[in-house]
Design a protein around this motif. Structure first.
Motif, PDB file in Angstrom:
ATOM      1  N   HIS A  67       0.845  -1.202   0.000  1.00  0.00           N
ATOM      2  CA  HIS A  67       0.000   0.000   0.000  1.00  0.00           C
ATOM      3  C   HIS A  67       0.874   1.243   0.000  1.00  0.00           C
ATOM      4  CE1 HIS A  67       0.723   1.277   4.169  1.00  0.00           C
ATOM      5  NE2 HIS A  67       0.568   0.031   4.567  1.00  0.00           N
ATOM      6  N   ASN A  68       0.241   2.400  -0.197  1.00  0.00           N
ATOM      7  CA  ASN A  68       0.963   3.679  -0.197  1.00  0.00           C
ATOM      8  C   ASN A  68       0.542   4.571   0.966  1.00  0.00           C
ATOM      9  OD1 ASN A  68      -1.578   4.578  -0.921  1.00  0.00           O
ATOM     10  ND2 ASN A  68      -0.935   5.580  -2.816  1.00  0.00           N
ATOM     11  N   GLY A  71       0.934  -5.656  16.225  1.00  0.00           N
ATOM     12  CA  GLY A  71      -0.512  -5.548  16.444  1.00  0.00           C
ATOM     13  C   GLY A  71      -1.122  -4.318  15.803  1.00  0.00           C
ATOM     14  N   PRO A  72      -0.618  -3.122  16.106  1.00  0.00           N
ATOM     15  CA  PRO A  72      -1.154  -1.908  15.466  1.00  0.00           C
ATOM     16  C   PRO A  72      -0.981  -1.879  13.953  1.00  0.00           C
ATOM     17  CG  PRO A  72       0.047  -1.331  17.468  1.00  0.00           C
ATOM     18  CD  PRO A  72       0.291  -2.788  17.220  1.00  0.00           C
ATOM     19  N   ILE A  73       0.059  -2.512  13.445  1.00  0.00           N
ATOM     20  CA  ILE A  73       0.252  -2.547  11.989  1.00  0.00           C
ATOM     21  C   ILE A  73      -0.802  -3.451  11.354  1.00  0.00           C
ATOM     22  CG2 ILE A  73       1.832  -3.094  10.110  1.00  0.00           C
ATOM     23  CD1 ILE A  73       2.529  -0.630  11.910  1.00  0.00           C
ATOM     24  N   LEU A  97      -3.525  -2.328   8.511  1.00  0.00           N
ATOM     25  CA  LEU A  97      -3.826  -3.058   7.274  1.00  0.00           C
ATOM     26  C   LEU A  97      -5.315  -3.380   7.196  1.00  0.00           C
ATOM     27  CD1 LEU A  97      -0.793  -5.521   7.033  1.00  0.00           C
ATOM     28  CD2 LEU A  97      -1.143  -3.380   5.799  1.00  0.00           C
ATOM     29  N   ASP A  98      -5.908  -3.747   8.333  1.00  0.00           N
ATOM     30  CA  ASP A  98      -7.348  -3.998   8.357  1.00  0.00           C
ATOM     31  C   ASP A  98      -8.116  -2.738   7.976  1.00  0.00           C
ATOM     32  OD1 ASP A  98      -6.889  -6.586   9.143  1.00  0.00           O
ATOM     33  OD2 ASP A  98      -7.351  -6.250  11.265  1.00  0.00           O
ATOM     34  N   GLY A  99      -7.630  -1.585   8.464  1.00  0.00           N
ATOM     35  CA  GLY A  99      -8.279  -0.321   8.147  1.00  0.00           C
ATOM     36  C   GLY A  99      -8.209   0.024   6.671  1.00  0.00           C
ATOM     37  N   HIS A 140      -6.433 -10.658   4.876  1.00  0.00           N
ATOM     38  CA  HIS A 140      -5.509 -11.484   5.647  1.00  0.00           C
ATOM     39  C   HIS A 140      -4.943 -12.617   4.792  1.00  0.00           C
ATOM     40  CE1 HIS A 140      -7.181 -10.327   9.893  1.00  0.00           C
ATOM     41  NE2 HIS A 140      -6.831  -9.285   9.163  1.00  0.00           N
ATOM     42  N   ALA A 141      -5.630 -12.952   3.716  1.00  0.00           N
ATOM     43  CA  ALA A 141      -5.215 -14.079   2.876  1.00  0.00           C
ATOM     44  C   ALA A 141      -3.889 -13.845   2.179  1.00  0.00           C
ATOM     45  CB  ALA A 141      -6.285 -14.373   1.828  1.00  0.00           C
TER      46      ALA A 141
END
Length: 285
Positions: free
Chosen positions: A27-28, A61-63, A67-69, A74-75
Motif C-alpha cells: 500500500h501507499n 498488532g497496530p500494523i 492493514l485492516d483499516g 488477511h489471505a
C-alpha cells in the motif's frame, strides 16, 4: 545484470517463502495495491508462506490493525514482523529506564510493558526515535539543535525506523532514519534495528519458518521491497535474493512512475550495494 520481471509467477517456483515490504509494495498509506495483494495471495496458495516485514516503529498488532483499516485481506500474508518488535528487545537489553522519545504520540504503544519512564531531554539515559513529532510539517532541520545537544552527551540513540523517507499518497515524509543520520553526523552513536540490519531479518526468518512448519534455507527466500538502502541492501547483507519495486520511494529517479526507463533502473541497481534479481514497476502475479 538485473532485468524486468513480468510477474511474480515467473520466478515463484525458485522459492519457498517471501519476505515482503508493506509500505511502497502492498500500500501507499492511503490505498492498497490490488495486484500486489493478489500476487502474495497466489504465492501463498501455490508456493509457501509470506511474512510482511516493515520498518514501522510500532509493534505488529497496530500494523495489523492499520492493514485492516485499509481493507488488506488477511489471505495475502501469514505473519507481520516490525522494526517496533525488535526495537522492544533492543530497549530491554540496554538495562536503562529513563527514555526520551522522539516521534509522534501514536508510537507510545512501542513501550508498553517494558517498565520504562518517558522523560524529557535533561533526564534521559537513552533515546528512542520513531520519527518526527509532526512529519507532515517538520523536516530534520528542525531537530538540529536538539540532536547536537544529545549527541554531545553520548546518549545511545535507538532508531526504531531506519527509513529516511516514505511516500504517503504521493507526498514524501521524513522518517526516523533521517534524524539518525543527523545524530550520527554530530558524533552520536546510533543503533538501527530495522532493515537493512540483522535483528529484523532474524525475527522475520524465524516467523517464516514457523509459518512453513520447517526451516527454509536463505536460498529459498525472496525479499520484495521498494527501498534500495533498506530492502535491497538488506537482501545483500543477508545474502537473500531481492526483487525491486520501482514505483515506490525511488519512482522519480526512473522517469514516469507507471512507465519507468528500464535502462535507468538497471544502471542504478548495478551501481548500488545490492543483489537484486530483477525489478517490477508494481508487484503483480
Amino acid at each position: 545484470m538485473s532485468s524486468r520481471i513480468p510477474g511474480l509467477s515467473a520466478i515463484a517456483p525458485r522459492y519457498k517463502g517471501v519476505l515482503s515490504d508493506i509500505w511502497g509494495v502492498l500500500h501507499n498509506g492511503v490505498h492498497y495495491n490490488e495486484d500486489a495483494v493478489q500476487a502474495l495471495t497466489q504465492f501463498r496458495k501455490e508456493v509457501g508462506p509470506v511474512v510482511l516485514i516493515t520498518n514501522a516503529p510500532r509493534p505488529s498488532g497496530p500494523i495489523r490493525e492499520q492493514l485492516d483499516g485499509l481493507n488488506v485481506p488477511h489471505a495475502c500474508y501469514d505473519d507481520i514482523v516490525t522494526s517496533g518488535d525488535v526495537t522492544r528487545d533492543a530497549l530491554a537489553a540496554t538495562g536503562k529506564s529513563k527514555l526520551f522519545h522522539i516521534g509522534p504520540e501514536r508510537d507510545f504503544p512501542l513501550y508498553e510493558g517494558l517498565g520504562l519512564s518517558l522523560v524529557g531531554e535533561e533526564e534521559a539515559e537513552i533515546i528512542c526515535c520513531t520519527g518526527l513529532f509532526d512529519d507532515n510539517s517538520e523536516t530534520p532541520d528542525d531537530y538540529d539543535e536538539m540532536l547536537q545537544s544529545l549527541a554531545k552527551r553520548q546518549l545511545p540513540f535507538i532508531c526504531a525506523n531506519p527509513d529516511r523517507v516514505v511516500d504517503k499518497g504521493g507526498k514524501m515524509l521524513y522518517c526516523a532514519g533521517a534524524l539518525a543520520d543527523r545524530f550520527e553526523a554530530y558524533g552520536g552513536e546510533t543503533f538501527l534495528v530495522g532493515k537493512p540490519q540483522s535483528p529484523i531479518y532474524d525475527a522475520s526468518i524465524a516467523a517464516l519458518n514457523r509459518a512453513n512448519g520447517n526451516p527454509i534455507d536463505k536460498s529459498g527466500i525472496l525479499i520484495i521491497g521498494d527501498s534500495l538502502p533498506t530492502d535491497m541492501r538488506g537482501g545483500h547483507y543477508q545474502k537473500i535474493d531481492s526483487l525491486f519495486i520501482t514505483a515506490g520511494i525511488h519512482a522519480e529517479d526512473f522517469g514516469p512512475a507507471d512507465t519507468p526507463d528500464d535502462s535507468r533502473v538497471t544502471l542504478r541497481l548495478g551501481h548500488e550495494d545490492v543483489d537484486s534479481i530483477g525489478f517490477m514497476t508494481r508487484l503483480a502475479w
